[in-house]
Scaffold this motif. Structure first.
Motif, mmCIF file in Angstrom:
data_model
loop_
_atom_site.group_PDB
_atom_site.id
_atom_site.type_symbol
_atom_site.label_atom_id
_atom_site.label_comp_id
_atom_site.label_asym_id
_atom_site.label_seq_id
_atom_site.Cartn_x
_atom_site.Cartn_y
_atom_site.Cartn_z
ATOM 1 N N TYR A 1 4.219 9.703 -1.791
ATOM 2 C CA TYR A 1 3.030 10.230 -1.097
ATOM 3 C C TYR A 1 2.213 9.106 -0.464
ATOM 4 C CZ TYR A 1 4.356 14.716 -3.098
ATOM 5 O OH TYR A 1 5.056 15.853 -3.417
ATOM 6 N N LEU A 2 2.235 7.923 -1.079
ATOM 7 C CA LEU A 2 1.546 6.786 -0.443
ATOM 8 C C LEU A 2 2.217 6.450 0.895
ATOM 9 C CD1 LEU A 2 0.961 4.438 -3.536
ATOM 10 C CD2 LEU A 2 -0.763 5.758 -2.312
ATOM 11 N N PHE A 3 3.557 6.434 0.894
ATOM 12 C CA PHE A 3 4.262 6.147 2.153
ATOM 13 C C PHE A 3 4.081 7.280 3.159
ATOM 14 C CE2 PHE A 3 6.563 2.820 -0.197
ATOM 15 C CZ PHE A 3 6.337 1.784 0.693
ATOM 16 N N ALA A 4 3.939 8.513 2.675
ATOM 17 C CA ALA A 4 3.705 9.637 3.599
ATOM 18 C C ALA A 4 2.383 9.425 4.332
ATOM 19 C CB ALA A 4 3.686 10.949 2.820
ATOM 20 N N ALA A 5 1.343 8.997 3.594
ATOM 21 C CA ALA A 5 0.039 8.765 4.235
ATOM 22 C C ALA A 5 0.136 7.600 5.214
ATOM 23 C CB ALA A 5 -1.020 8.489 3.168
ATOM 24 N N LEU A 6 0.866 6.556 4.812
ATOM 25 C CA LEU A 6 1.025 5.396 5.703
ATOM 26 C C LEU A 6 1.730 5.823 6.997
ATOM 27 C CD1 LEU A 6 0.837 2.265 6.027
ATOM 28 C CD2 LEU A 6 3.105 2.138 5.000
ATOM 29 N N ALA A 7 2.751 6.684 6.852
ATOM 30 C CA ALA A 7 3.550 7.087 8.009
ATOM 31 C C ALA A 7 2.813 8.095 8.899
ATOM 32 C CB ALA A 7 4.873 7.695 7.525
ATOM 33 N N ALA A 8 2.239 9.129 8.270
ATOM 34 C CA ALA A 8 1.643 10.226 9.055
ATOM 35 C C ALA A 8 0.190 9.945 9.409
ATOM 36 C CB ALA A 8 1.750 11.537 8.262
ATOM 37 N N GLY A 9 -0.429 8.981 8.734
ATOM 38 C CA GLY A 9 -1.851 8.691 8.957
ATOM 39 C C GLY A 9 -2.715 9.556 8.057
ATOM 40 N N GLY A 10 -4.002 9.208 8.001
ATOM 41 C CA GLY A 10 -4.942 9.995 7.198
ATOM 42 C C GLY A 10 -5.379 9.266 5.947
ATOM 43 N N ARG A 11 -6.095 10.008 5.114
ATOM 44 C CA ARG A 11 -6.680 9.413 3.898
ATOM 45 C C ARG A 11 -6.437 10.396 2.767
ATOM 46 N NH1 ARG A 11 -11.687 9.369 1.207
ATOM 47 N NH2 ARG A 11 -12.413 7.270 0.664
ATOM 48 N N ILE A 12 -5.739 9.994 1.747
ATOM 49 C CA ILE A 12 -5.442 10.925 0.648
ATOM 50 C C ILE A 12 -5.784 10.285 -0.698
ATOM 51 C CG2 ILE A 12 -3.574 12.050 1.961
ATOM 52 C CD1 ILE A 12 -1.565 10.685 0.047
ATOM 53 N N THR A 13 -6.064 11.167 -1.656
ATOM 54 C CA THR A 13 -6.345 10.701 -3.023
ATOM 55 C C THR A 13 -5.244 11.213 -3.936
ATOM 56 O OG1 THR A 13 -8.709 10.816 -2.579
ATOM 57 C CG2 THR A 13 -8.052 10.747 -4.902
ATOM 58 N N LEU A 14 -4.699 10.318 -4.731
ATOM 59 C CA LEU A 14 -3.701 10.713 -5.727
ATOM 60 C C LEU A 14 -4.358 10.684 -7.104
ATOM 61 C CD1 LEU A 14 -0.614 8.594 -4.558
ATOM 62 C CD2 LEU A 14 -1.330 10.874 -3.796
ATOM 63 N N GLU A 15 -4.257 11.803 -7.804
ATOM 64 C CA GLU A 15 -4.783 11.881 -9.175
ATOM 65 C C GLU A 15 -3.629 11.692 -10.146
ATOM 66 O OE1 GLU A 15 -6.364 15.814 -9.455
ATOM 67 O OE2 GLU A 15 -7.701 15.544 -7.740
ATOM 68 N N ASN A 16 -3.938 11.224 -11.342
ATOM 69 C CA ASN A 16 -2.923 11.018 -12.379
ATOM 70 C C ASN A 16 -1.868 10.003 -11.943
ATOM 71 O OD1 ASN A 16 -1.718 11.578 -14.933
ATOM 72 N ND2 ASN A 16 -0.226 12.911 -13.949
ATOM 73 N N ILE A 17 -2.322 8.806 -11.566
ATOM 74 C CA ILE A 17 -1.348 7.796 -11.122
ATOM 75 C C ILE A 17 -0.974 6.869 -12.298
ATOM 76 C CG2 ILE A 17 -1.958 7.713 -8.671
ATOM 77 C CD1 ILE A 17 -3.555 5.100 -9.555
ATOM 78 N N PRO A 18 0.220 6.300 -12.251
ATOM 79 C CA PRO A 18 0.601 5.346 -13.302
ATOM 80 C C PRO A 18 0.029 3.968 -12.962
ATOM 81 C CG PRO A 18 2.445 5.762 -11.831
ATOM 82 C CD PRO A 18 1.299 6.545 -11.288
ATOM 83 N N ILE A 19 -1.176 3.722 -13.417
ATOM 84 C CA ILE A 19 -1.864 2.451 -13.114
ATOM 85 C C ILE A 19 -0.993 1.279 -13.571
ATOM 86 C CG2 ILE A 19 -3.871 1.002 -13.755
ATOM 87 C CD1 ILE A 19 -5.262 3.224 -12.567
ATOM 88 N N GLY A 20 -0.920 0.264 -12.748
ATOM 89 C CA GLY A 20 -0.194 -0.951 -13.131
ATOM 90 C C GLY A 20 1.284 -0.906 -12.785
ATOM 91 N N GLN A 21 1.803 0.265 -12.394
ATOM 92 C CA GLN A 21 3.239 0.342 -12.098
ATOM 93 C C GLN A 21 3.522 0.383 -10.596
ATOM 94 O OE1 GLN A 21 4.955 3.684 -14.190
ATOM 95 N NE2 GLN A 21 3.950 3.118 -16.096
ATOM 96 N N LEU A 22 2.452 0.322 -9.797
ATOM 97 C CA LEU A 22 2.639 0.527 -8.357
ATOM 98 C C LEU A 22 2.363 -0.749 -7.560
ATOM 99 C CD1 LEU A 22 0.758 3.977 -8.136
ATOM 100 C CD2 LEU A 22 3.219 3.640 -8.001
ATOM 101 N N ASP A 23 2.303 -1.894 -8.250
ATOM 102 C CA ASP A 23 1.834 -3.113 -7.581
ATOM 103 C C ASP A 23 2.676 -3.501 -6.358
ATOM 104 O OD1 ASP A 23 -0.037 -3.045 -9.523
ATOM 105 O OD2 ASP A 23 0.609 -4.862 -10.584
ATOM 106 N N SER A 24 4.002 -3.546 -6.514
ATOM 107 C CA SER A 24 4.827 -3.990 -5.376
ATOM 108 C C SER A 24 4.750 -2.980 -4.229
ATOM 109 C CB SER A 24 6.291 -4.174 -5.807
ATOM 110 O OG SER A 24 6.842 -2.935 -6.175
ATOM 111 N N ILE A 25 4.580 -1.706 -4.596
ATOM 112 C CA ILE A 25 4.494 -0.653 -3.578
ATOM 113 C C ILE A 25 3.167 -0.793 -2.828
ATOM 114 C CG2 ILE A 25 4.387 1.872 -3.290
ATOM 115 C CD1 ILE A 25 5.972 1.870 -6.105
#
Ligand code: UD1
Length: 437
Positions: free
Chosen positions: A254-278
């Motif tokens: 979903y992060l890449f979807a926002a990057l590709a399609a544009g816009g601003r989105i909020t993700l709830e319930n994320i795995p903090i600390g596991q998304l660094d390289s992404i």
């Protein structure tokens, strides 16, 4: 559970609209599957909360049931699955489930530990290149299992498993899980060198330790790639309740979807600390990301399209580096960014299968061996395209959200193997998207 069973659907969307809104990230498929297999090892009742409602989880539940376990699932946002393995007796796993899903191979370690024998056919899974299981079998043999192949079936038998030193030439996620499962009740100490370090490995260890296993991973795994397991008696293992972590690959999609399609989105319930390289990649491509650790939320903002540019080079690698499972969504985002990105796929050999479909939509991508060169900035055009594997299928949905006109992603069940409700999530984010039969 709504999605268990998996049926053929297409996903139809009208692209060209930026995303906006908030969604909840489902539980992790790759954490839940080995933990479900681990339940097999535990002669008692376990309750797993927050399992994703996807077909691969349904398939693993069916595998457990086929051995005699009682499995019950209920829930709305994610399933709570109760597993009672006290009446398990069958060591042969049915081909229809094993062939449907590669992760079924990790049942081998658990069943050897519990029943002392197992018979499976060669596992199936997404067609993303050579996926041998030599490291799994080698690890189990080192622990004392006798393994022989008859036709398409693998038989494994062990009177008694014995701790050993296993040094993997490559840190395979599945092989590490298989060896951990078999070593929990082996006699003596097992040392796994060059073990996989993915968060899903740590989750499996945490779950097993809660159930009575003695696995030391904390100080050693992330630094040295070493896991040390002191075998315990089977009777020492007991049922537990456990919460499945959020899915880092779904969040990344979903992060890449926002990057590709544009816009601003909020993700709830994320795995903090596991998304660094992404997140580093997404920020490098010009979007901004804000994390609220107290609420477990992340906001990605890619509204300013002039700032979205390609970074020169990225390669997939084992955790904590950029995950192969997000290479396809990255390709789509690269198509929509200005400039050129070179992507090297180091984990799976045939993971550029969506490129042909993206080219039909107007993408400028050239493949040379394990490398794709994407020249971004071309408009994509809506087409009917075919999902041929899980993550590639999700990436085609992202491409459809970026494209002009109508895109239909024909999907014979691949996307629902890993995404609970991809069209529902993108609807929440304001997209014009629906399932069609
Ligand atoms: C797991 C994930 C998958 C992810 C992958 C890599 C699950 C259910 N699946 O898959 O989503 O893409 O990790 O992060 O957790 N290999 C061998 N011999 C073996 C085993 C693996 O050569 O016996 C090779 C594979 O062909 C591949 C590489 O090792 O090239 C990585 O595979 P592995 O880490 O085992 O991935 P999986 O556990 O199958």
């Amino acid at each position: 559970m709504a999605c268990f069973g998996g049926n053929d659907v297409s996903i139809r969307m009208e692209g060209g609209k930026p995303l906006g809104g908030r969604i909840w990230i489902q539980g992790s498929k790759n954490a839940a599957l080995p933990i479900l297999a681990a339940c097999m090892l535990i002669p008692g009742k376990c309750l797993l909360r927050g399992c994703p409602d996807i077909t691969d989880i349904g398939c693993m539940c069916n595998l457990l049931k086929s051995t005699g376990a009682a499995v019950n699932a209920a829930g709305v946002r994610g399933a709570s699955i109760g597993i009672d393995t006290r009446s398990v007796r069958e060591h042969r796993l049915p081909e229809k489930y094993v062939s449907a899903m590669r992760s079924s191979v990790i049942m081998m370690g658990a069943m050897l530990g519990r029943l002392g024998e197992v018979c499976v056919n060669y596992p199936g899974g997404c067609v993303i290149g050579e996926r041998p299981i030599d490291l799994h079998l080698h690890g189990l043999e080192k622990l004392g299992a006798q393994i022989w192949i008859e036709g398409n079936h693998i038989h494994a038998y062990a009177d008694e498993l014995k701790g050993a030193v296993i040094d993997f030439p490559f840190p395979s996620v599945g092989a590490t899980q298989n060896v951990i499962l078999a070593a929990v009740t082996a006699q003596g100490t097992t040392v796994i060198k060059n073990a996989a370090r993915e968060p899903e490995i740590i989750e499996l260890c945490k779950f097993l330790n809660k159930a009575g296993a003695r696995i030391d991973y904390s100080g050693t795994l992330l630094k040295t790639g070493r896991i040390i397991i002191q075998g315990v008696e089977l009777s020492r293992l007991h049922g537990v309740e456990y919460d499945i972590i959020p899915d880092r690959i779904v969040a990344g999609t979903y992060l890449f979807a926002a990057l590709a399609a544009g816009g601003r989105i909020t993700l709830e319930n994320i795995p903090i600390g596991q998304l660094d390289s992404i997140c580093d990649t997404i920020k490098g491509m010009g979007a901004s990301i804000a994390v609220d650790p107290a609420r477990n939320e992340m906001v990605v903002d890619a509204c300013d399209r002039d700032r979205i540019v390609n970074i020169p080079y990225i390669e997939t690698d084992v955790y904590p580096d950029f995950p192969t499972d997000l290479q396809s969504p990255l390709l789509v985002a690269a198509c929509m960014a200005k400039g050129r990105l070179t992507v090297r796929e180091k984990i799976f050999s045939s993971r550029f299968r969506i490129v042909e479909e993206l080219q039909r939509m107007g993408a400028d991508i050239e493949i040379k061996g394990d490398t794709a060169v994407v020249t971004g900035g071309n408009e994509l055009e809506g087409r009917t395209v075919i999902a041929r594997e899980l993550r590639g299928g999700a990436a085609l949905v992202i491409a459809g959200l970026c494209a002009c006109g109508i895109t239909t992603v024909a999907d014979s069940g691949y996307i629902r193997r890993g995404y609970q409700d991809i069209a529902g999530d993108f609807t929440e984010l304001g997209a014009r998207i629906s399932y069609v039969d």
